[in-house]
Design an enzyme around this catalytic site. Structure first.
Site, mmCIF file in Angstrom:
data_model
loop_
_atom_site.group_PDB
_atom_site.id
_atom_site.type_symbol
_atom_site.label_atom_id
_atom_site.label_comp_id
_atom_site.label_asym_id
_atom_site.label_seq_id
_atom_site.Cartn_x
_atom_site.Cartn_y
_atom_site.Cartn_z
ATOM 1 N N ASP A 40 -6.080 -7.275 4.487
ATOM 2 C CA ASP A 40 -7.241 -6.713 3.790
ATOM 3 C C ASP A 40 -8.090 -7.854 3.221
ATOM 4 O O ASP A 40 -9.305 -7.895 3.394
ATOM 5 C CB ASP A 40 -6.758 -5.791 2.661
ATOM 6 C CG ASP A 40 -7.917 -5.185 1.892
ATOM 7 O OD1 ASP A 40 -8.901 -4.767 2.528
ATOM 8 O OD2 ASP A 40 -7.840 -5.146 0.639
ATOM 9 N N LYS B 140 3.949 -15.358 3.373
ATOM 10 C CA LYS B 140 4.156 -16.160 2.165
ATOM 11 C C LYS B 140 5.666 -16.387 2.074
ATOM 12 O O LYS B 140 6.334 -16.023 1.097
ATOM 13 C CB LYS B 140 3.589 -15.408 0.945
ATOM 14 C CG LYS B 140 3.573 -16.201 -0.342
ATOM 15 C CD LYS B 140 2.598 -17.379 -0.339
ATOM 16 C CE LYS B 140 2.756 -18.184 -1.622
ATOM 17 N NZ LYS B 140 2.014 -19.473 -1.584
ATOM 18 N N ASP C 273 -12.023 -9.626 4.753
ATOM 19 C CA ASP C 273 -13.281 -9.706 3.996
ATOM 20 C C ASP C 273 -13.797 -11.138 4.026
ATOM 21 O O ASP C 273 -14.991 -11.395 4.160
ATOM 22 C CB ASP C 273 -13.086 -9.282 2.523
ATOM 23 C CG ASP C 273 -13.410 -7.799 2.293
ATOM 24 O OD1 ASP C 273 -13.208 -7.004 3.231
ATOM 25 O OD2 ASP C 273 -13.854 -7.453 1.176
ATOM 26 N N TYR D 122 0.818 -1.217 0.000
ATOM 27 C CA TYR D 122 0.000 0.000 0.000
ATOM 28 C C TYR D 122 0.849 1.262 0.000
ATOM 29 O O TYR D 122 0.429 2.300 -0.494
ATOM 30 C CB TYR D 122 -0.902 0.028 1.235
ATOM 31 C CG TYR D 122 -2.165 -0.774 1.112
ATOM 32 C CD1 TYR D 122 -2.121 -2.149 0.936
ATOM 33 C CD2 TYR D 122 -3.410 -0.157 1.194
ATOM 34 C CE1 TYR D 122 -3.286 -2.885 0.845
ATOM 35 C CE2 TYR D 122 -4.583 -0.887 1.109
ATOM 36 C CZ TYR D 122 -4.513 -2.251 0.939
ATOM 37 O OH TYR D 122 -5.671 -2.974 0.859
ATOM 38 N N ASP E 187 -2.095 -18.609 1.691
ATOM 39 C CA ASP E 187 -3.044 -19.442 0.923
ATOM 40 C C ASP E 187 -3.668 -20.500 1.836
ATOM 41 O O ASP E 187 -4.886 -20.721 1.830
ATOM 42 C CB ASP E 187 -2.384 -20.056 -0.327
ATOM 43 C CG ASP E 187 -1.046 -20.729 -0.050
ATOM 44 O OD1 ASP E 187 -0.539 -20.637 1.083
ATOM 45 O OD2 ASP E 187 -0.498 -21.367 -0.981
HETATM 46 C C1 IPM Z 1 -10.358 -1.624 3.949
HETATM 47 C C2 IPM Z 1 -10.556 -1.097 2.566
HETATM 48 C C3 IPM Z 1 -9.394 -0.152 2.213
HETATM 49 C C4 IPM Z 1 -8.100 -0.937 2.310
HETATM 50 C C5 IPM Z 1 -9.541 0.552 0.857
HETATM 51 C C6 IPM Z 1 -10.862 1.283 0.715
HETATM 52 C C7 IPM Z 1 -8.386 1.487 0.593
HETATM 53 O O1 IPM Z 1 -10.678 -2.126 1.655
HETATM 54 O O2 IPM Z 1 -10.262 -0.820 4.890
HETATM 55 O O3 IPM Z 1 -10.300 -2.845 4.120
HETATM 56 O O4 IPM Z 1 -7.747 -1.644 1.354
HETATM 57 O O5 IPM Z 1 -7.447 -0.859 3.342
HETATM 58 MN MN MN Z 2 -10.788 -4.104 2.579
#
Ligand code: IPM
Ligand code: MN
Length: 368
Positions: free
Chosen positions: A246, A190, A250, A142, A222
Protein backbone atom coordinates in the site's frame (compact mmCIF):
# COMPACT_ATOMS: atom_id res chain seq x y z
CA UNK A 1 -14.05 -13.41 -23.86
CA UNK A 2 -16.11 -10.90 -25.79
CA UNK A 3 -19.13 -11.02 -23.48
CA UNK A 4 -18.68 -9.43 -20.06
CA UNK A 5 -21.03 -8.64 -17.24
CA UNK A 6 -19.31 -5.85 -15.36
CA UNK A 7 -20.41 -4.68 -11.95
CA UNK A 8 -19.50 -1.01 -11.48
CA UNK A 9 -18.99 0.30 -7.95
CA UNK A 10 -18.39 4.06 -8.30
CA UNK A 11 -18.09 4.61 -4.55
CA UNK A 12 -17.13 7.93 -2.98
CA UNK A 13 -15.53 11.27 -3.78
CA UNK A 14 -14.04 11.28 -7.28
CA UNK A 15 -14.88 7.57 -7.69
CA UNK A 16 -18.08 8.19 -9.71
CA UNK A 17 -16.37 10.77 -11.96
CA UNK A 18 -13.44 8.57 -12.91
CA UNK A 19 -15.37 5.31 -13.29
CA UNK A 20 -17.75 7.08 -15.68
CA UNK A 21 -14.80 7.69 -18.02
CA UNK A 22 -13.54 4.11 -17.68
CA UNK A 23 -17.03 2.88 -18.58
CA UNK A 24 -17.10 5.29 -21.54
CA UNK A 25 -13.95 3.67 -22.88
CA UNK A 26 -15.21 0.12 -22.30
CA UNK A 27 -18.48 0.96 -24.08
CA UNK A 28 -16.55 2.43 -26.98
CA UNK A 29 -14.37 -0.68 -27.31
CA UNK A 30 -17.45 -2.91 -27.15
CA UNK A 31 -19.29 -0.91 -29.79
CA UNK A 32 -16.44 -0.64 -32.22
CA UNK A 33 -15.32 -4.26 -31.86
CA UNK A 34 -18.76 -5.86 -31.65
CA UNK A 35 -18.32 -7.10 -28.07
CA UNK A 36 -21.15 -7.46 -25.61
CA UNK A 37 -20.28 -5.64 -22.38
CA UNK A 38 -23.07 -5.05 -19.86
CA UNK A 39 -22.84 -2.80 -16.85
CA UNK A 40 -24.68 -2.95 -13.54
CA UNK A 41 -24.06 -0.25 -10.97
CA UNK A 42 -24.12 -0.90 -7.22
CA UNK A 43 -23.36 1.08 -4.07
CA UNK A 44 -20.29 0.78 -1.86
CA UNK A 45 -18.52 2.84 0.81
CA UNK A 46 -19.84 6.09 2.25
CA UNK A 47 -22.43 6.38 -0.52
CA UNK A 48 -23.80 2.97 0.50
CA UNK A 49 -23.81 3.94 4.19
CA UNK A 50 -25.91 6.98 3.37
CA UNK A 51 -28.30 5.03 1.14
CA UNK A 52 -28.51 1.64 2.83
CA UNK A 53 -26.86 2.03 6.23
CA UNK A 54 -23.99 -0.31 5.33
CA UNK A 55 -20.69 0.21 3.48
CA UNK A 56 -21.21 -3.11 1.71
CA UNK A 57 -24.89 -3.90 1.16
CA UNK A 58 -25.77 -7.55 0.51
CA UNK A 59 -27.14 -6.65 -2.92
CA UNK A 60 -23.74 -5.25 -3.92
CA UNK A 61 -21.96 -8.48 -2.96
CA UNK A 62 -24.57 -10.59 -4.76
CA UNK A 63 -24.28 -8.63 -7.99
CA UNK A 64 -20.47 -8.65 -7.85
CA UNK A 65 -20.18 -12.40 -7.38
CA UNK A 66 -22.51 -12.98 -10.33
CA UNK A 67 -20.51 -10.75 -12.66
CA UNK A 68 -17.37 -11.47 -14.71
CA UNK A 69 -15.45 -8.52 -13.33
CA UNK A 70 -15.85 -5.61 -10.94
CA UNK A 71 -14.77 -2.03 -11.65
CA UNK A 72 -14.43 0.12 -8.56
CA UNK A 73 -13.84 3.87 -8.28
CA UNK A 74 -12.74 4.82 -4.78
CA UNK A 75 -13.98 4.53 -1.24
CA UNK A 76 -13.63 6.83 1.77
CA UNK A 77 -15.17 9.99 3.15
CA UNK A 78 -14.13 12.24 6.06
CA UNK A 79 -17.79 12.37 7.07
CA UNK A 80 -17.40 8.89 8.57
CA UNK A 81 -14.04 9.39 10.29
CA UNK A 82 -15.48 8.89 13.75
CA UNK A 83 -17.09 5.50 12.99
CA UNK A 84 -15.40 2.31 14.25
CA UNK A 85 -13.22 0.55 11.60
CA UNK A 86 -15.85 -2.10 10.90
CA UNK A 87 -18.42 0.51 9.91
CA UNK A 88 -16.23 2.88 7.93
CA UNK A 89 -16.54 3.19 4.13
CA UNK A 90 -13.14 1.42 3.88
CA UNK A 91 -14.68 -1.67 5.49
CA UNK A 92 -16.82 -1.93 2.35
CA UNK A 93 -13.72 -2.06 0.17
CA UNK A 94 -11.94 -4.61 2.37
CA UNK A 95 -15.17 -6.63 2.50
CA UNK A 96 -15.61 -6.78 -1.26
CA UNK A 97 -11.92 -7.65 -1.74
CA UNK A 98 -12.39 -10.57 0.62
CA UNK A 99 -15.70 -11.67 -0.91
CA UNK A 100 -14.20 -11.74 -4.42
CA UNK A 101 -11.15 -13.64 -3.21
CA UNK A 102 -8.41 -11.98 -5.28
CA UNK A 103 -5.18 -12.08 -3.31
CA UNK A 104 -2.73 -10.64 -5.84
CA UNK A 105 -3.06 -6.92 -6.47
CA UNK A 106 -1.12 -5.92 -9.59
CA UNK A 107 -0.13 -2.27 -9.65
CA UNK A 108 1.95 -1.28 -12.67
CA UNK A 109 3.94 1.93 -12.21
CA UNK A 110 5.24 3.16 -15.54
CA UNK A 111 6.99 6.43 -16.24
CA UNK A 112 5.63 8.19 -19.31
CA UNK A 113 8.38 10.42 -20.76
CA UNK A 114 5.71 12.97 -21.76
CA UNK A 115 4.97 13.74 -18.11
CA UNK A 116 8.49 13.28 -16.72
CA UNK A 117 8.31 16.93 -15.63
CA UNK A 118 5.54 15.98 -13.18
CA UNK A 119 7.84 13.66 -11.26
CA UNK A 120 9.56 15.05 -8.17
CA UNK A 121 12.78 13.31 -9.26
CA UNK A 122 15.08 14.18 -12.15
CA UNK A 123 14.06 12.89 -15.57
CA UNK A 124 17.43 11.15 -16.00
CA UNK A 125 16.93 9.23 -12.73
CA UNK A 126 13.34 8.33 -13.54
CA UNK A 127 14.30 7.19 -17.03
CA UNK A 128 11.92 4.59 -18.38
CA UNK A 129 11.07 3.15 -14.99
CA UNK A 130 8.57 0.33 -15.44
CA UNK A 131 7.71 -1.53 -12.27
CA UNK A 132 5.02 -4.12 -11.65
CA UNK A 133 4.07 -4.23 -7.98
CA UNK A 134 2.45 -7.40 -6.75
CA UNK A 135 0.82 -6.51 -3.47
CA UNK A 136 -0.66 -9.29 -1.33
CA UNK A 137 -4.21 -8.09 -0.71
CA UNK A 138 -6.03 -10.41 1.66
CA UNK A 139 -3.65 -10.88 4.58
CA UNK A 140 -1.26 -9.12 6.91
CA UNK A 141 -2.27 -6.33 9.25
CA UNK A 142 -5.40 -5.50 7.25
CA UNK A 143 -7.09 -8.77 8.10
CA UNK A 144 -5.02 -10.38 10.90
CA UNK A 145 -6.80 -11.39 14.09
CA UNK A 146 -6.86 -10.52 16.92
CA UNK A 147 -7.17 -6.78 16.60
CA UNK A 148 -8.74 -4.03 18.61
CA UNK A 149 -8.54 -1.52 21.42
CA UNK A 150 -7.90 -2.45 25.02
CA UNK A 151 -8.95 -0.95 28.28
CA UNK A 152 -10.33 2.51 27.97
CA UNK A 153 -8.67 2.86 24.54
CA UNK A 154 -5.35 3.23 26.35
CA UNK A 155 -3.79 0.67 24.02
CA UNK A 156 -4.54 -0.88 20.63
CA UNK A 157 -3.17 -3.77 18.61
CA UNK A 158 -3.21 -5.46 15.22
CA UNK A 159 -1.80 -8.77 14.07
CA UNK A 160 0.47 -9.31 11.10
CA UNK A 161 0.03 -12.94 10.12
CA UNK A 162 0.84 -14.87 6.95
CA UNK A 163 0.68 -18.59 6.28
CA UNK A 164 3.11 -20.39 3.99
CA UNK A 165 0.25 -20.96 1.56
CA UNK A 166 -0.71 -17.28 1.42
CA UNK A 167 2.89 -16.29 0.71
CA UNK A 168 3.41 -18.95 -1.89
CA UNK A 169 0.30 -18.23 -3.95
CA UNK A 170 1.05 -14.53 -4.30
CA UNK A 171 4.72 -15.31 -4.89
CA UNK A 172 3.79 -17.50 -7.82
CA UNK A 173 1.89 -14.64 -9.43
CA UNK A 174 4.99 -12.44 -9.15
CA UNK A 175 7.34 -15.04 -10.65
CA UNK A 176 4.94 -15.80 -13.51
CA UNK A 177 4.62 -12.09 -14.32
CA UNK A 178 8.39 -11.65 -14.19
CA UNK A 179 8.76 -14.40 -16.80
CA UNK A 180 6.81 -12.24 -19.23
CA UNK A 181 8.83 -9.13 -18.33
CA UNK A 182 12.49 -8.59 -17.44
CA UNK A 183 12.71 -11.77 -15.37
CA UNK A 184 13.50 -10.13 -12.06
CA UNK A 185 11.61 -10.27 -8.76
CA UNK A 186 12.45 -8.07 -5.79
CA UNK A 187 10.75 -9.43 -2.69
CA UNK A 188 10.28 -6.76 -0.05
CA UNK A 189 10.13 -7.52 3.66
CA UNK A 190 11.40 -6.46 7.07
CA UNK A 191 13.13 -9.75 7.89
CA UNK A 192 15.69 -8.06 10.15
CA UNK A 193 12.89 -7.44 12.66
CA UNK A 194 9.67 -9.34 11.90
CA UNK A 195 9.09 -13.11 12.10
CA UNK A 196 6.39 -12.80 9.45
CA UNK A 197 9.02 -11.37 7.12
CA UNK A 198 11.48 -14.14 7.97
CA UNK A 199 8.89 -16.71 6.93
CA UNK A 200 8.07 -14.62 3.84
CA UNK A 201 11.74 -14.63 2.81
CA UNK A 202 12.12 -18.39 3.38
CA UNK A 203 9.04 -19.24 1.36
CA UNK A 204 9.91 -16.92 -1.52
CA UNK A 205 13.49 -18.22 -1.60
CA UNK A 206 12.22 -21.82 -1.88
CA UNK A 207 9.69 -20.85 -4.52
CA UNK A 208 12.41 -19.04 -6.46
CA UNK A 209 14.12 -22.40 -7.04
CA UNK A 210 11.18 -23.35 -9.25
CA UNK A 211 11.93 -20.30 -11.39
CA UNK A 212 15.67 -20.55 -12.10
CA UNK A 213 15.23 -18.24 -15.11
CA UNK A 214 14.01 -15.41 -12.85
CA UNK A 215 16.53 -13.43 -10.80
CA UNK A 216 15.35 -13.07 -7.20
CA UNK A 217 16.46 -10.29 -4.83
CA UNK A 218 15.31 -9.60 -1.28
CA UNK A 219 15.15 -6.06 0.04
CA UNK A 220 14.12 -4.52 3.34
CA UNK A 221 11.15 -2.23 2.97
CA UNK A 222 13.01 0.85 4.24
CA UNK A 223 15.81 0.31 1.73
CA UNK A 224 13.26 -0.33 -1.00
CA UNK A 225 11.45 2.93 -0.34
CA UNK A 226 14.78 4.72 -0.77
CA UNK A 227 15.89 2.80 -3.87
CA UNK A 228 12.60 3.53 -5.55
CA UNK A 229 13.59 7.17 -5.50
CA UNK A 230 17.31 6.78 -6.19
CA UNK A 231 17.26 3.91 -8.72
CA UNK A 232 13.70 3.34 -9.97
CA UNK A 233 14.85 1.77 -13.24
CA UNK A 234 16.55 -1.14 -11.45
CA UNK A 235 13.20 -2.73 -10.49
CA UNK A 236 11.07 -5.09 -12.55
CA UNK A 237 8.53 -7.00 -10.42
CA UNK A 238 8.26 -5.96 -6.76
CA UNK A 239 6.53 -8.50 -4.54
CA UNK A 240 5.34 -7.51 -1.10
CA UNK A 241 2.83 -7.95 1.69
CA UNK A 242 -0.33 -5.90 2.06
CA UNK A 243 0.68 -2.82 4.07
CA UNK A 244 4.17 -2.43 2.58
CA UNK A 245 2.56 -2.65 -0.87
CA UNK A 246 0.00 0.00 0.00
CA UNK A 247 2.74 2.43 1.03
CA UNK A 248 5.27 1.70 -1.71
CA UNK A 249 2.71 2.03 -4.50
CA UNK A 250 1.70 5.54 -3.45
CA UNK A 251 5.39 6.40 -3.53
CA UNK A 252 5.79 4.84 -6.97
CA UNK A 253 2.72 6.72 -8.23
CA UNK A 254 4.19 10.04 -7.14
CA UNK A 255 7.45 9.08 -8.87
CA UNK A 256 5.55 8.49 -12.10
CA UNK A 257 4.01 11.94 -11.95
CA UNK A 258 0.66 11.59 -10.21
CA UNK A 259 -1.35 9.24 -8.04
CA UNK A 260 -4.11 9.69 -10.61
CA UNK A 261 -2.19 7.71 -13.22
CA UNK A 262 -1.95 4.31 -11.53
CA UNK A 263 -4.24 1.39 -12.21
CA UNK A 264 -4.67 -1.96 -10.51
CA UNK A 265 -6.02 -5.43 -11.05
CA UNK A 266 -6.74 -7.89 -8.28
CA UNK A 267 -6.59 -11.46 -9.49
CA UNK A 268 -6.42 -14.99 -8.18
CA UNK A 269 -9.92 -15.23 -6.72
CA UNK A 270 -13.30 -16.08 -8.19
CA UNK A 271 -13.95 -12.61 -9.59
CA UNK A 272 -11.30 -10.10 -10.63
CA UNK A 273 -11.48 -6.59 -9.24
CA UNK A 274 -10.19 -3.48 -11.03
CA UNK A 275 -9.61 -0.16 -9.31
CA UNK A 276 -7.32 2.83 -9.68
CA UNK A 277 -4.69 3.13 -6.95
CA UNK A 278 -5.80 6.62 -5.92
CA UNK A 279 -8.36 7.30 -3.21
CA UNK A 280 -11.60 9.25 -3.12
CA UNK A 281 -9.86 12.68 -2.98
CA UNK A 282 -12.76 14.42 -1.19
CA UNK A 283 -11.05 17.82 -1.61
CA UNK A 284 -11.57 17.79 -5.38
CA UNK A 285 -14.70 15.63 -5.60
CA UNK A 286 -17.53 16.95 -7.77
CA UNK A 287 -15.36 19.56 -9.46
CA UNK A 288 -14.81 17.58 -12.65
CA UNK A 289 -11.03 17.95 -12.42
CA UNK A 290 -9.96 14.46 -11.29
CA UNK A 291 -7.59 12.46 -13.49
CA UNK A 292 -9.50 9.50 -15.00
CA UNK A 293 -6.42 7.87 -16.56
CA UNK A 294 -5.80 5.48 -13.63
CA UNK A 295 -9.41 4.30 -13.86
CA UNK A 296 -9.21 4.01 -17.66
CA UNK A 297 -5.95 2.05 -17.38
CA UNK A 298 -7.73 -0.24 -14.88
CA UNK A 299 -10.35 -0.90 -17.57
CA UNK A 300 -7.49 -1.85 -19.91
CA UNK A 301 -6.24 -4.29 -17.28
CA UNK A 302 -9.74 -5.81 -17.15
CA UNK A 303 -9.59 -6.48 -20.88
CA UNK A 304 -6.13 -8.04 -20.49
CA UNK A 305 -6.60 -10.21 -17.41
CA UNK A 306 -10.29 -11.14 -17.36
CA UNK A 307 -11.36 -10.90 -21.00
CA UNK A 308 -7.97 -11.93 -22.48
CA UNK A 309 -8.37 -9.16 -25.06
CA UNK A 310 -4.70 -8.17 -25.08
CA UNK A 311 -4.88 -6.12 -28.28
CA UNK A 312 -7.73 -3.99 -26.99
CA UNK A 313 -5.98 -3.53 -23.65
CA UNK A 314 -2.87 -2.35 -25.44
CA UNK A 315 -4.87 0.00 -27.68
CA UNK A 316 -6.27 1.73 -24.59
CA UNK A 317 -2.80 2.01 -23.05
CA UNK A 318 -1.42 3.41 -26.32
CA UNK A 319 -4.26 5.93 -26.44
CA UNK A 320 -3.39 7.11 -22.92
CA UNK A 321 0.24 7.55 -23.93
CA UNK A 322 -0.70 9.41 -27.11
CA UNK A 323 -3.02 11.79 -25.25
CA UNK A 324 -0.16 12.66 -22.92
CA UNK A 325 2.32 12.98 -25.78
CA UNK A 326 -0.08 15.36 -27.52
CA UNK A 327 0.15 17.60 -24.45
CA UNK A 328 -3.25 17.07 -22.84
CA UNK A 329 -3.26 17.21 -19.04
CA UNK A 330 -5.67 17.07 -16.13
CA UNK A 331 -5.16 19.50 -13.25
CA UNK A 332 -2.91 17.13 -11.28
CA UNK A 333 -0.49 16.98 -14.23
CA UNK A 334 -0.73 20.62 -15.25
CA UNK A 335 2.21 23.03 -15.28
CA UNK A 336 1.96 26.79 -15.77
CA UNK A 337 3.05 26.24 -19.39
CA UNK A 338 0.53 23.46 -20.11
CA UNK A 339 -1.56 24.34 -23.13
CA UNK A 340 -4.48 22.01 -22.61
CA UNK A 341 -5.79 21.35 -19.13
CA UNK A 342 -8.85 19.16 -19.49
CA UNK A 343 -11.76 18.26 -17.25
CA UNK A 344 -12.27 14.64 -16.20
CA UNK A 345 -14.85 14.00 -18.92
CA UNK A 346 -12.90 15.81 -21.65
CA UNK A 347 -9.88 13.68 -20.80
CA UNK A 348 -12.08 10.58 -21.15
CA UNK A 349 -13.34 11.84 -24.52
CA UNK A 350 -9.80 12.57 -25.66
CA UNK A 351 -8.72 8.98 -24.91
CA UNK A 352 -11.79 7.79 -26.82
CA UNK A 353 -10.79 9.96 -29.82
CA UNK A 354 -7.27 8.56 -29.87
CA UNK A 355 -8.63 5.05 -29.61
CA UNK A 356 -11.00 5.71 -32.47
CA UNK A 357 -8.13 7.06 -34.61
CA UNK A 358 -6.08 3.94 -33.89
CA UNK A 359 -8.97 1.69 -34.92
CA UNK A 360 -9.55 3.67 -38.12
CA UNK A 361 -5.86 3.38 -38.95
CA UNK A 362 -5.98 -0.34 -38.41
CA UNK A 363 -9.10 -0.73 -40.57
CA UNK A 364 -7.56 1.34 -43.34
CA UNK A 365 -4.47 -0.85 -43.18
CA UNK A 366 -6.51 -4.04 -43.42
CA UNK A 367 -8.57 -2.58 -46.29
CA UNK A 368 -5.57 -2.18 -48.61
C1 IPM B 1 -5.58 1.36 -1.61
C2 IPM B 1 -6.26 2.12 -0.52
C3 IPM B 1 -6.98 1.14 0.42
C4 IPM B 1 -5.94 0.20 0.99
C5 IPM B 1 -7.82 1.81 1.52
C6 IPM B 1 -8.81 2.81 0.97
C7 IPM B 1 -8.51 0.79 2.38
O1 IPM B 1 -5.37 2.93 0.15
O2 IPM B 1 -6.26 0.61 -2.33
O3 IPM B 1 -4.37 1.49 -1.77
O4 IPM B 1 -5.26 0.56 1.97
O5 IPM B 1 -5.79 -0.90 0.46
MN1 MN C 1 -3.38 2.98 -0.75
Amino acid sequence: MTKLNICVLPGDGIGPEVTKEAVRILRFVAESQGYDFRFTERAIGGTAIRQFGSALPQETVETCVKSNAVLLGAVGSPEFDSLPSKEKPEAGLLGIRKALGGFANLRPAKAYPAIADCSPIKAEVLGKADIMFVRELLGGLYFGQPRGFEGNRDSAFNTMRYSVEEIERVGRVAFELARKRKKKVTSVDKANVLEVSQLWREVITMLGKEYPDVKLDHMYVDACSMRLITHPTTFDVVLTENLFGDILTDEAAALCGSLGMLSSATIGGNIDLYEPVHGSAPDIAGKGIANPLGAIASAAMMLRHTAKLEDDARDIEDAIREVLEAGYRTADLAKPKSKWVLSTSDMGKMVENKLSEALDRRRAYHAV
